[in-house]
Design a protein around this motif. Structure first.
Motif, PDB file in Angstrom:
ATOM      1  N   ALA A 122      -2.914   0.229  17.126  1.00 10.28           N
ATOM      2  CA  ALA A 122      -2.701  -1.217  17.009  1.00 10.28           C
ATOM      3  C   ALA A 122      -3.769  -1.841  16.120  1.00 10.28           C
ATOM      4  O   ALA A 122      -3.472  -2.701  15.278  1.00 10.28           O
ATOM      5  CB  ALA A 122      -2.700  -1.872  18.385  1.00 10.28           C
ATOM      6  N   GLY A 123      -5.013  -1.410  16.272  1.00  5.90           N
ATOM      7  CA  GLY A 123      -6.094  -1.910  15.414  1.00  5.90           C
ATOM      8  C   GLY A 123      -5.859  -1.553  13.959  1.00  5.90           C
ATOM      9  O   GLY A 123      -6.091  -2.374  13.059  1.00  5.90           O
ATOM     10  N   ALA A 124      -5.400  -0.335  13.716  1.00  9.31           N
ATOM     11  CA  ALA A 124      -5.112   0.095  12.348  1.00  9.31           C
ATOM     12  C   ALA A 124      -3.966  -0.719  11.754  1.00  9.31           C
ATOM     13  O   ALA A 124      -4.021  -1.125  10.592  1.00  9.31           O
ATOM     14  CB  ALA A 124      -4.776   1.586  12.324  1.00  9.31           C
ATOM     15  N   VAL A 125      -2.930  -0.964  12.544  1.00 13.78           N
ATOM     16  CA  VAL A 125      -1.803  -1.780  12.078  1.00 13.78           C
ATOM     17  C   VAL A 125      -2.295  -3.176  11.710  1.00 13.78           C
ATOM     18  O   VAL A 125      -1.954  -3.715  10.647  1.00 13.78           O
ATOM     19  CB  VAL A 125      -0.684  -1.850  13.139  1.00 13.78           C
ATOM     20  CG1 VAL A 125       0.325  -2.936  12.820  1.00 13.78           C
ATOM     21  CG2 VAL A 125       0.006  -0.509  13.264  1.00 13.78           C
ATOM     22  N   LEU A 126      -3.118  -3.765  12.571  1.00 12.93           N
ATOM     23  CA  LEU A 126      -3.647  -5.100  12.283  1.00 12.93           C
ATOM     24  C   LEU A 126      -4.501  -5.101  11.018  1.00 12.93           C
ATOM     25  O   LEU A 126      -4.411  -6.013  10.199  1.00 12.93           O
ATOM     26  CB  LEU A 126      -4.452  -5.626  13.476  1.00 12.93           C
ATOM     27  CG  LEU A 126      -3.629  -6.030  14.688  1.00 12.93           C
ATOM     28  CD1 LEU A 126      -4.547  -6.393  15.848  1.00 12.93           C
ATOM     29  CD2 LEU A 126      -2.704  -7.178  14.361  1.00 12.93           C
ATOM     30  N   ALA A 127      -5.324  -4.075  10.850  1.00 11.22           N
ATOM     31  CA  ALA A 127      -6.176  -3.998   9.654  1.00 11.22           C
ATOM     32  C   ALA A 127      -5.335  -3.851   8.389  1.00 11.22           C
ATOM     33  O   ALA A 127      -5.597  -4.515   7.376  1.00 11.22           O
ATOM     34  CB  ALA A 127      -7.155  -2.830   9.785  1.00 11.22           C
ATOM     35  N   VAL A 128      -4.322  -2.997   8.434  1.00  7.51           N
ATOM     36  CA  VAL A 128      -3.452  -2.798   7.273  1.00  7.51           C
ATOM     37  C   VAL A 128      -2.697  -4.086   6.952  1.00  7.51           C
ATOM     38  O   VAL A 128      -2.608  -4.503   5.787  1.00  7.51           O
ATOM     39  CB  VAL A 128      -2.466  -1.623   7.508  1.00  7.51           C
ATOM     40  CG1 VAL A 128      -1.357  -1.613   6.476  1.00  7.51           C
ATOM     41  CG2 VAL A 128      -3.220  -0.304   7.492  1.00  7.51           C
ATOM     42  N   MET A 129      -2.168  -4.751   7.969  1.00  8.28           N
ATOM     43  CA  MET A 129      -1.419  -5.981   7.742  1.00  8.28           C
ATOM     44  C   MET A 129      -2.330  -7.106   7.249  1.00  8.28           C
ATOM     45  O   MET A 129      -1.930  -7.905   6.402  1.00  8.28           O
ATOM     46  CB  MET A 129      -0.674  -6.409   9.016  1.00  8.28           C
ATOM     47  CG  MET A 129       0.375  -5.392   9.467  1.00  8.28           C
ATOM     48  SD  MET A 129       1.491  -4.832   8.160  1.00  8.28           S
ATOM     49  CE  MET A 129       2.433  -6.298   7.887  1.00  8.28           C
ATOM     50  N   ALA A 130      -3.546  -7.163   7.751  1.00  2.30           N
ATOM     51  CA  ALA A 130      -4.499  -8.173   7.271  1.00  2.30           C
ATOM     52  C   ALA A 130      -4.846  -7.922   5.806  1.00  2.30           C
ATOM     53  O   ALA A 130      -4.918  -8.857   5.000  1.00  2.30           O
ATOM     54  CB  ALA A 130      -5.761  -8.169   8.129  1.00  2.30           C
ATOM     55  N   ALA A 131      -5.050  -6.656   5.447  1.00  2.00           N
ATOM     56  CA  ALA A 131      -5.351  -6.328   4.053  1.00  2.00           C
ATOM     57  C   ALA A 131      -4.158  -6.664   3.152  1.00  2.00           C
ATOM     58  O   ALA A 131      -4.329  -7.246   2.071  1.00  2.00           O
ATOM     59  CB  ALA A 131      -5.716  -4.841   3.930  1.00  2.00           C
ATOM     60  N   ALA A 132      -2.957  -6.327   3.602  1.00  2.18           N
ATOM     61  CA  ALA A 132      -1.757  -6.642   2.816  1.00  2.18           C
ATOM     62  C   ALA A 132      -1.595  -8.158   2.673  1.00  2.18           C
ATOM     63  O   ALA A 132      -1.264  -8.656   1.591  1.00  2.18           O
ATOM     64  CB  ALA A 132      -0.510  -6.030   3.468  1.00  2.18           C
ATOM     65  N   GLY A 133      -1.848  -8.886   3.746  1.00  2.00           N
ATOM     66  CA  GLY A 133      -1.761 -10.345   3.690  1.00  2.00           C
ATOM     67  C   GLY A 133      -2.795 -10.947   2.753  1.00  2.00           C
ATOM     68  O   GLY A 133      -2.499 -11.872   1.999  1.00  2.00           O
ATOM     69  N   GLY A 134      -4.007 -10.419   2.794  1.00  2.00           N
ATOM     70  CA  GLY A 134      -5.059 -10.893   1.894  1.00  2.00           C
ATOM     71  C   GLY A 134      -4.715 -10.641   0.437  1.00  2.00           C
ATOM     72  O   GLY A 134      -4.907 -11.518  -0.420  1.00  2.00           O
ATOM     73  N   LEU A 135      -4.191  -9.464   0.163  1.00  2.00           N
ATOM     74  CA  LEU A 135      -3.786  -9.154  -1.209  1.00  2.00           C
ATOM     75  C   LEU A 135      -2.602 -10.014  -1.648  1.00  2.00           C
ATOM     76  O   LEU A 135      -2.540 -10.451  -2.796  1.00  2.00           O
ATOM     77  CB  LEU A 135      -3.452  -7.666  -1.338  1.00  2.00           C
ATOM     78  CG  LEU A 135      -4.652  -6.723  -1.210  1.00  2.00           C
ATOM     79  CD1 LEU A 135      -4.183  -5.269  -1.180  1.00  2.00           C
ATOM     80  CD2 LEU A 135      -5.647  -6.957  -2.332  1.00  2.00           C
TER      81      LEU A 135
END
Length: 145
Positions: A122-135
């Motif tokens: 879940a933490g990895a999913v959140l990190a990936v989605m946050a990075a995708a959102g930031g980009l």
């Protein structure tokens, strides 16, 4: 703090959030993202009778169109500079690229760390989605709007 100071502080916060600087845009971007996620969930539930794949597709497309339009009008205030079709085409393309990149990252995570616990996943999913959102924010701000 005195009660008389609250209206002044509230007015300053409103002016700040209505500004065109990156931090105000990022806050509006996050609020639009949250609203479009709520729209997605509602659409997914409303279309559940069509099956989960169709409900996901309908929810994803419609919520992305909503988000792109809100970003055009509210987040980046670009309605006078960027037309509806351009915003949908370019914003939708960026959303699709983000989906592909985040899906590939999560698939890579699964193959690199197959025994990862649920909380770490879940933490990895959140990190990936946050990075995708930031980009996505940077690309929309710099390339589209």
């Amino acid at each position: 703090m005195l009660r008389a100071e609250w209206p002044d502080r509230l007015a300053r916060v409103r002016r700040f959030l209505r500004g065109d600087h990156a931090v105000a845009q990022l806050i509006r971007f996050a609020l639009v993202g949250g609203a479009s996620n709520i729209a997605y969930v509602l659409l997914f539930l409303a279309c559940d009778g069509f099956g989960p794949l169709a409900a996901n597709t309908i929810g994803s497309i419609v919520s992305t169109v909503i988000a792109n339009e809100l970003h055009r009008q509210l987040t980046f205030r670009a309605a006078g500079r960027v037309g509806w079709f351009t915003a949908q085409w370019e914003g939708g393309g960026l959303a699709l690229i983000g989906l592909l990149v985040s899906t590939a990252a999560l698939a890579g995570l699964e193959s690199l760390a197959p025994g990862l616990g649920r909380l770490a996943q879940a933490g990895a999913v959140l990190a990936v989605m946050a990075a995708a959102g930031g980009l996505r924010f940077l690309a929309l701000r710099g390339l589209v709007f």
